[in-house]
Design an enzyme around this catalytic site. Structure first.
Site, PDB file in Angstrom:
ATOM      1  N   CYS A 155       7.870 -26.062   8.703  1.00  0.00           N
ATOM      2  CA  CYS A 155       7.752 -26.275   7.254  1.00  0.00           C
ATOM      3  C   CYS A 155       6.873 -25.228   6.597  1.00  0.00           C
ATOM      4  CB  CYS A 155       7.095 -27.612   6.944  1.00  0.00           C
ATOM      5  SG  CYS A 155       7.466 -28.892   8.087  1.00  0.00           S
ATOM      6  N   CYS A 173      17.381 -31.045   5.696  1.00  0.00           N
ATOM      7  CA  CYS A 173      15.970 -31.381   5.544  1.00  0.00           C
ATOM      8  C   CYS A 173      15.524 -30.835   4.198  1.00  0.00           C
ATOM      9  CB  CYS A 173      15.187 -30.721   6.686  1.00  0.00           C
ATOM     10  SG  CYS A 173      13.404 -30.837   6.480  1.00  0.00           S
ATOM     11  N   CYS A 175      -0.027 -27.330   9.417  1.00  0.00           N
ATOM     12  CA  CYS A 175       1.166 -27.202   8.567  1.00  0.00           C
ATOM     13  C   CYS A 175       1.040 -26.038   7.583  1.00  0.00           C
ATOM     14  CB  CYS A 175       1.381 -28.509   7.813  1.00  0.00           C
ATOM     15  SG  CYS A 175       2.828 -28.477   6.753  1.00  0.00           S
ATOM     16  N   CYS A 230      -2.813 -31.004   6.023  1.00  0.00           N
ATOM     17  CA  CYS A 230      -2.716 -31.123   7.482  1.00  0.00           C
ATOM     18  C   CYS A 230      -2.961 -29.752   8.117  1.00  0.00           C
ATOM     19  CB  CYS A 230      -1.346 -31.666   7.896  1.00  0.00           C
ATOM     20  SG  CYS A 230      -1.025 -33.313   7.254  1.00  0.00           S
ATOM     21  N   GLU A 278      11.719 -24.723   0.338  1.00  0.00           N
ATOM     22  CA  GLU A 278      12.577 -24.488   1.502  1.00  0.00           C
ATOM     23  C   GLU A 278      13.405 -25.716   1.822  1.00  0.00           C
ATOM     24  OE1 GLU A 278      10.132 -23.574   4.850  1.00  0.00           O
ATOM     25  OE2 GLU A 278       9.195 -21.865   3.857  1.00  0.00           O
ATOM     26  N   CYS A 297       1.925 -28.541  -1.142  1.00  0.00           N
ATOM     27  CA  CYS A 297       1.496 -29.876  -0.738  1.00  0.00           C
ATOM     28  C   CYS A 297      -0.021 -29.940  -0.842  1.00  0.00           C
ATOM     29  CB  CYS A 297       1.918 -30.122   0.715  1.00  0.00           C
ATOM     30  SG  CYS A 297       1.573 -31.790   1.319  1.00  0.00           S
TER      31      CYS A 297
HETATM   32  N1  SAH Z   1       4.521 -34.757   4.344  1.00  0.00           N
HETATM   33  C1  SAH Z   1       5.441 -35.404   5.224  1.00  0.00           C
HETATM   34  C2  SAH Z   1       6.721 -34.651   5.510  1.00  0.00           C
HETATM   35  C3  SAH Z   1       6.667 -33.178   5.749  1.00  0.00           C
HETATM   36  S1  SAH Z   1       6.374 -32.491   7.311  1.00  0.00           S
HETATM   37  C4  SAH Z   1       4.744 -35.802   6.507  1.00  0.00           C
HETATM   38  O1  SAH Z   1       3.588 -35.482   6.676  1.00  0.00           O
HETATM   39  O2  SAH Z   1       5.351 -36.476   7.318  1.00  0.00           O
HETATM   40  C5  SAH Z   1       7.494 -33.106   8.492  1.00  0.00           C
HETATM   41  C6  SAH Z   1       6.867 -33.241   9.867  1.00  0.00           C
HETATM   42  O3  SAH Z   1       6.570 -31.974  10.469  1.00  0.00           O
HETATM   43  C7  SAH Z   1       5.557 -33.989   9.837  1.00  0.00           C
HETATM   44  O4  SAH Z   1       5.478 -34.857  10.937  1.00  0.00           O
HETATM   45  C8  SAH Z   1       4.542 -32.873   9.966  1.00  0.00           C
HETATM   46  O5  SAH Z   1       3.308 -33.339  10.399  1.00  0.00           O
HETATM   47  C9  SAH Z   1       5.246 -31.961  10.930  1.00  0.00           C
HETATM   48  N2  SAH Z   1       4.770 -30.563  10.963  1.00  0.00           N
HETATM   49  C10 SAH Z   1       4.323 -29.809   9.950  1.00  0.00           C
HETATM   50  N3  SAH Z   1       4.001 -28.582  10.380  1.00  0.00           N
HETATM   51  C11 SAH Z   1       4.243 -28.558  11.702  1.00  0.00           C
HETATM   52  C12 SAH Z   1       4.105 -27.584  12.727  1.00  0.00           C
HETATM   53  N4  SAH Z   1       3.637 -26.376  12.457  1.00  0.00           N
HETATM   54  N5  SAH Z   1       4.464 -27.925  13.968  1.00  0.00           N
HETATM   55  C13 SAH Z   1       4.956 -29.158  14.255  1.00  0.00           C
HETATM   56  N6  SAH Z   1       5.109 -30.119  13.341  1.00  0.00           N
HETATM   57  C14 SAH Z   1       4.750 -29.827  12.081  1.00  0.00           C
END
Ligand code: SAH
Length: 348
Positions: A334, A106, A120, A117, A93, A113
């Site tokens: 994401c 973006c 995510c 997390c 995406e 991944c």
């Molecule tokens: N792997 C990298 C970049 C990808 S995510 C990282 O961890 O920074 C980009 C940002 O969006 C990160 O801060 C991630 O923690 C956040 N993110 C991912 N899913 C999310 C969600 N459902 N709600 C809010 N932030 C989210």
């Protein structure tokens, strides 16, 4: 033998390759913009080289292109979310966001991944594979062609963990900021990481002018571990220390990203601990109302709680913004679009 990925080479590498074919070095300067500015899909389209060279290039190289599978356009703010297929069928995406200061894309750095997390969507099915520099660039090129406007900013905040694909990320930044390519200034490039500490130190040594965004999301080690498995490997203090080092080496102010999850990390005490934790680091805090995914039962903090959290941090002398939510109506978070697509496909 597998054909070389010509769009992942910088001009110097392209030159070495052309010289190895018996060509003059200046050919690299000539061919590079055809790939990175005009985005040709085949060597046939290059008009100022000989037929013989075109044949040689076609035999030895391939021009990686992405296929646009779907685009969703937000009625709220014009945000465009793209689903692209890589040549092997993996899906990624990318998102176009329109701001007063320019168009920002973006991009994804990996398909899937492996960081895990909890909030995510990109990580739910694990890592498929890392992207090549050309596949990262292509996301920007395709979007630029689609909207017929210049892209001025790039954030590596889509699917994947960029510092888990370090060498390709670095090459991507080099090519993206190349004057003979799309020429996006390093100052307009942001890389977001969950905190792979050794690679933050390594990145600091590269002395780039990019912005580093660190996904913090918690004010204590205990809570961060709950939300982000990577915290078990590198603790919260090590991560903050690495960010301090990044600022000292590069002079670039750190962005701490903090996704507010209702009842999890949004208390007054969290605000206080967060302020203490990042004390003395030249930084900016970006609060992100968590975007709930259906696989988890995390909820957004109430608007008043978010404002209160911001006020508290400001009182402690922090520089804070609340991220404007863009594309809420089009699966903005994401990995949500890809996930939804693959689930629909899987259904009989
Ligand atoms: N792997 C990298 C970049 C990808 S995510 C990282 O961890 O920074 C980009 C940002 O969006 C990160 O801060 C991630 O923690 C956040 N993110 C991912 N899913 C999310 C969600 N459902 N709600 C809010 N932030 C989210």
């Amino acid at each position: 033998m597998e054909k070389a990925d010509i769009k992942s080479w910088n001009q110097k590498e392209l030159e070495e390759f052309l010289v190895s074919l018996g060509e003059k070095p200046f050919r690299a300067r000539q061919i590079y913009p055809w790939l990175h500015v005009r985005h040709v899909a085949s060597f046939e389209e290059i008009t100022d080289i000989s037929g013989k060279l075109k044949e040689k290039l076609t035999e030895k190289c391939r021009i990686i292109t992405l296929k646009q599978v779907k685009v969703q356009v937000s009625k709220l703010d014009g945000t465009r979310k793209y689903l692209f297929a890589l040549e092997d069928g993996a899906m990624i995406e990318s998102v176009l966001m329109r701001y007063k200061h320019g168009n920002s894309v973006c991009i994804s750095s990996q398909a899937g991944c492996r960081m895990g997390c909890r909030f995510c969507a990109s990580t739910l099915d694990g890592l498929v594979r890392s992207l090549t520099p050309s596949e990262m660039l292509e996301q920007i090129y395709r979007i630029q062609e689609d909207i017929e406007e210049r892209i001025s900013h790039t954030v590596v905040m889509g699917m994947g963990e960029p510092l888990d694909n370090y060498d390709n990320l670095l090459k991507f930044i080099e090519l993206l900021s190349d004057k003979n390519g799309v020429n996006i200034s390093q100052r307009n490039i942001t890389v977001s990481t969950c905190g792979i500490v050794p690679n933050i130190y390594k990145l600091a040594e590269e002395k780039l002018q990019i912005t580093l965004a660190l996904s913090l999301h918690a004010s204590s080690q205990e809570k961060r571990e709950e939300l982000m498995p990577i915290a078990k490997k590198y603790d919260i203090y090590q991560v903050v220390e690495a960010c301090r080092d990044y600022f000292e080496k590069t002079g670039r102010r750190i962005t701490f990203e903090y996704s507010l999850v209702g009842g999890v990390n949004d208390s007054d005490e969290d605000a206080y601990r967060l302020a203490k934790l990042i004390e003395g680091v030249n930084c900016h805090v970006n609060l992100i109302p968590v975007n709930p995914i259906k696989e988890r039962n995390y909820v957004q903090s109430k608007e008043q709680v978010i404002l209160n959290f911001k006020n508290k941090l400001e009182k402690y002398g922090k520089n804070v913004t609340i991220r404007r939510e863009m594309g809420r109506d089009i699966e903005g978070a994401c990995g949500q679009l890809r996930k939804q697509f693959s689930e629909r496909e899987a259904r009989p």
